[in-house]
Design a protein around this motif. Sequence first.
Motif, PDB file in Angstrom:
ATOM      1  N   GLU A  98       0.847  -1.188   0.000  1.00 17.66           N
ATOM      2  CA  GLU A  98       0.000   0.000   0.000  1.00 17.66           C
ATOM      3  C   GLU A  98       0.887   1.244   0.000  1.00 17.66           C
ATOM      4  OE1 GLU A  98      -2.992   2.143   3.116  1.00 17.66           O
ATOM      5  OE2 GLU A  98      -2.960  -0.029   3.070  1.00 17.66           O
ATOM      6  N   HIS A  99       0.562   2.198  -0.861  1.00 14.28           N
ATOM      7  CA  HIS A  99       1.316   3.454  -0.911  1.00 14.28           C
ATOM      8  C   HIS A  99       0.781   4.400   0.161  1.00 14.28           C
ATOM      9  CE1 HIS A  99       3.543   6.861  -2.394  1.00 14.28           C
ATOM     10  NE2 HIS A  99       2.424   7.556  -2.439  1.00 14.28           N
ATOM     11  N   ARG A 100       1.661   4.871   1.020  1.00 14.07           N
ATOM     12  CA  ARG A 100       1.270   5.822   2.070  1.00 14.07           C
ATOM     13  C   ARG A 100       1.916   7.167   1.777  1.00 14.07           C
ATOM     14  NH1 ARG A 100       1.334   2.584   7.772  1.00 14.07           N
ATOM     15  NH2 ARG A 100       0.014   0.885   7.074  1.00 14.07           N
ATOM     16  N   PRO A 101       1.154   8.235   1.902  1.00 15.95           N
ATOM     17  CA  PRO A 101       1.764   9.551   1.666  1.00 15.95           C
ATOM     18  C   PRO A 101       2.817   9.853   2.718  1.00 15.95           C
ATOM     19  CG  PRO A 101      -0.505   9.773   2.442  1.00 15.95           C
ATOM     20  CD  PRO A 101      -0.232   8.304   2.243  1.00 15.95           C
ATOM     21  N   GLU A 102       3.826  10.592   2.317  1.00 17.46           N
ATOM     22  CA  GLU A 102       4.895  10.962   3.247  1.00 17.46           C
ATOM     23  C   GLU A 102       4.345  11.936   4.290  1.00 17.46           C
ATOM     24  OE1 GLU A 102       9.147  13.263   3.072  1.00 17.46           O
ATOM     25  OE2 GLU A 102       8.488  12.147   1.310  1.00 17.46           O
ATOM     26  N   ILE A 103       4.656  11.678   5.534  1.00 18.22           N
ATOM     27  CA  ILE A 103       4.195  12.543   6.625  1.00 18.22           C
ATOM     28  C   ILE A 103       5.302  13.528   6.952  1.00 18.22           C
ATOM     29  CG2 ILE A 103       3.461  12.632   9.036  1.00 18.22           C
ATOM     30  CD1 ILE A 103       2.313   9.807   8.621  1.00 18.22           C
TER      31      ILE A 103
END
Length: 52
Positions: free
Chosen positions: A3-8
């Motif tokens: 799953e691609h997670r946005p950079e925090i």
Amino acid sequence: MTEHRPEIMPRPLTRIVTSDSLFRGTHEIGIEHEGAMYRLKITRQGKLILNK
């Protein structure tokens, strides 16, 4: 499948100022913001009120 997670992005630290350092023994200060004057007051109950 991954799953691609946005950079925090880290949030900048909030600057903390004590009311004692702002008011210095008074119950009201003026704050100029973008050409307008605001009044920050300490009420009898010890709460803060901001008025334009």
